[in-house]
Design an enzyme around this catalytic site. Structure first.
Site, PDB file in Angstrom:
ATOM      1  N   ALA A   9       0.846  -1.192   0.000  1.00  0.00           N
ATOM      2  CA  ALA A   9       0.000   0.000   0.000  1.00  0.00           C
ATOM      3  C   ALA A   9       0.880   1.241   0.000  1.00  0.00           C
ATOM      4  O   ALA A   9       1.872   1.300   0.727  1.00  0.00           O
ATOM      5  CB  ALA A   9      -0.887  -0.003   1.239  1.00  0.00           C
ATOM      6  N   HIS A  34      -7.960  11.114 -10.213  1.00  0.00           N
ATOM      7  CA  HIS A  34      -7.120  10.265 -11.058  1.00  0.00           C
ATOM      8  C   HIS A  34      -7.314  10.605 -12.527  1.00  0.00           C
ATOM      9  O   HIS A  34      -6.359  10.735 -13.292  1.00  0.00           O
ATOM     10  CB  HIS A  34      -7.465   8.785 -10.824  1.00  0.00           C
ATOM     11  CG  HIS A  34      -6.540   8.100  -9.887  1.00  0.00           C
ATOM     12  ND1 HIS A  34      -5.418   7.461 -10.293  1.00  0.00           N
ATOM     13  CD2 HIS A  34      -6.572   7.979  -8.541  1.00  0.00           C
ATOM     14  CE1 HIS A  34      -4.791   6.953  -9.245  1.00  0.00           C
ATOM     15  NE2 HIS A  34      -5.479   7.246  -8.163  1.00  0.00           N
TER      16      HIS A  34
END
Lengths: 178, 178, 178
Positions: free
Chosen positions: A18, A57
């Site tokens: 992560a 994004h």
């Protein structure tokens, strides 16, 4: 047609924990090919937080990228991109597996095998992002254990199907294969 | 006598997360030596799921392998294999540590040191599998934290005692030592 | 002035999981420079267990090392060490981040950026220890997830600011950069 497979080392698998920087690094690899690029997103905009993240994004990649959502039918989407030569980024396998588990699809292993077949036969530059989830302590939660096992086995199969594999740690790549 | 230590790079430690492919890779390393092979299993067949897994494992290795169970007395078992030259696979240290913790054996550190001594003085090809458990978030559960600490310290000691150390990620080896 | 940056590969970031041996390895790197050494500790002696651990740490390093506590004001402390050329070990970033989170300091990202600036402009051999926390399963606890994200992003920024980066597994170094 895009750049030939043999020179580019794709299909390429990008593994990392992560917040390891794996997605940015993978985007950089795709960016070495000629645009336009295809972003295959497995994330689903189920809540507001996710909607905002997906929008940010998209804005970051705007212009040279088009986005295709493939929360479940990932192999079908990748099949459909054949013959166009556009560089493709899949982000990420872990979320796709999680979507399969949550939709209680039967035959997840079969779906993984079908995806690996599609990856092996891809005729465009293909970069695939997946999470490393197996290096912590055994989770107490049974679903978390099942997911960790599934994720680990899937990463092994993807690594076998790809020409190159990199592990990203703190934004830095370690070459595992290719 | 088996193949000489210096050529083979054993004792060899194989580290990896859950479902990283470390056991299969370790089995492949042992398979480069001449049979017959010894599989030293630390797993205990305490429930039906474990019984099935152990049976499947045995069937996969049938023929060239014999299995010795060593849930707790691992060093003693490895001592007893000296002088025969048979290649040995120990799978895995993490389960052995877990067995020691659960049996409330006192002196786990002493047992680890004794195991490392036995490994250093082994006169047969020896491959040892252990889990990487320290790269996730700090567990909330105190026993899990204690286990993670014990597991990490043990991996450091084993790595020091072995001639070669590899980390397996998605079935692929990274050389750490040797 | 200490040894020149270009020869020594510092600032150097040492990453590793829990009980990976990263602190001992980092101490060994600092020990290659000429003493006296500065140990910048981010741990706080809030309970008896921590007090004992800190005392044992100090005794182990006694003589050649002096200890400065910097649980929160890490960048200020590192700024203050400029112009002396003493080799410095910071142990560790993860505890510093945890202290920032617990003290409910606003602007943690700003503090990380300021720390990275200080690291880039350091004029002494500087070795920094930080935990890898992202390679396990997604934590169920929201604070743990936030901490994991923060820790991962910080490691990426530190890695970019440092000349060398190593990942420690079972006491053994893997070179990531430099």
């Amino acid at each position: 047609m895009g750049a030939p497979h043999t020179d580019t080392g794709t299909p390429l698998l990008v593994l990392g924990g992560a917040r390891s920087g794996k997605s940015s690094w993978a985007e950089g690899v795709v960016g070495r090919f000629d645009p336009p690029y295809v972003y295959v997103a497995t994330a689903q905009a189920l809540d507001d937080e996710m909607k905002v993240r997906i929008r940010l994004h998209r804005e970051r990649r705007e212009g040279l990228w088009r986005t295709i959502e493939a929360p479940v039918e990932l192999a079908t989407v990748l099949e459909g991109l054949k013959g166009r030569g556009e560089p493709v980024l899949v982000d990420c396998i872990t979320l796709w597996l999680s979507n399969l588990l949550c939709s209680e699809t039967s035959g997840i292993e079969g779906a993984v095998d079908r995806l690996c077949e599609t990856i092996r036969s891809s005729d465009y530059p293909l970069v695939i992002v997946s999470n490393e989830t197996g290096a912590g302590i055994v989770p107490e939660n049974a679903l978390a254990r099942r997911f960790r096992d599934l994720s680990g086995f899937t990463n092994q199969k993807l690594a076998a199907a790809c020409a190159s594999v990199f592990l990203i740690v703190a934004g830095l790549p370690m070459r595992l294969k290719g």
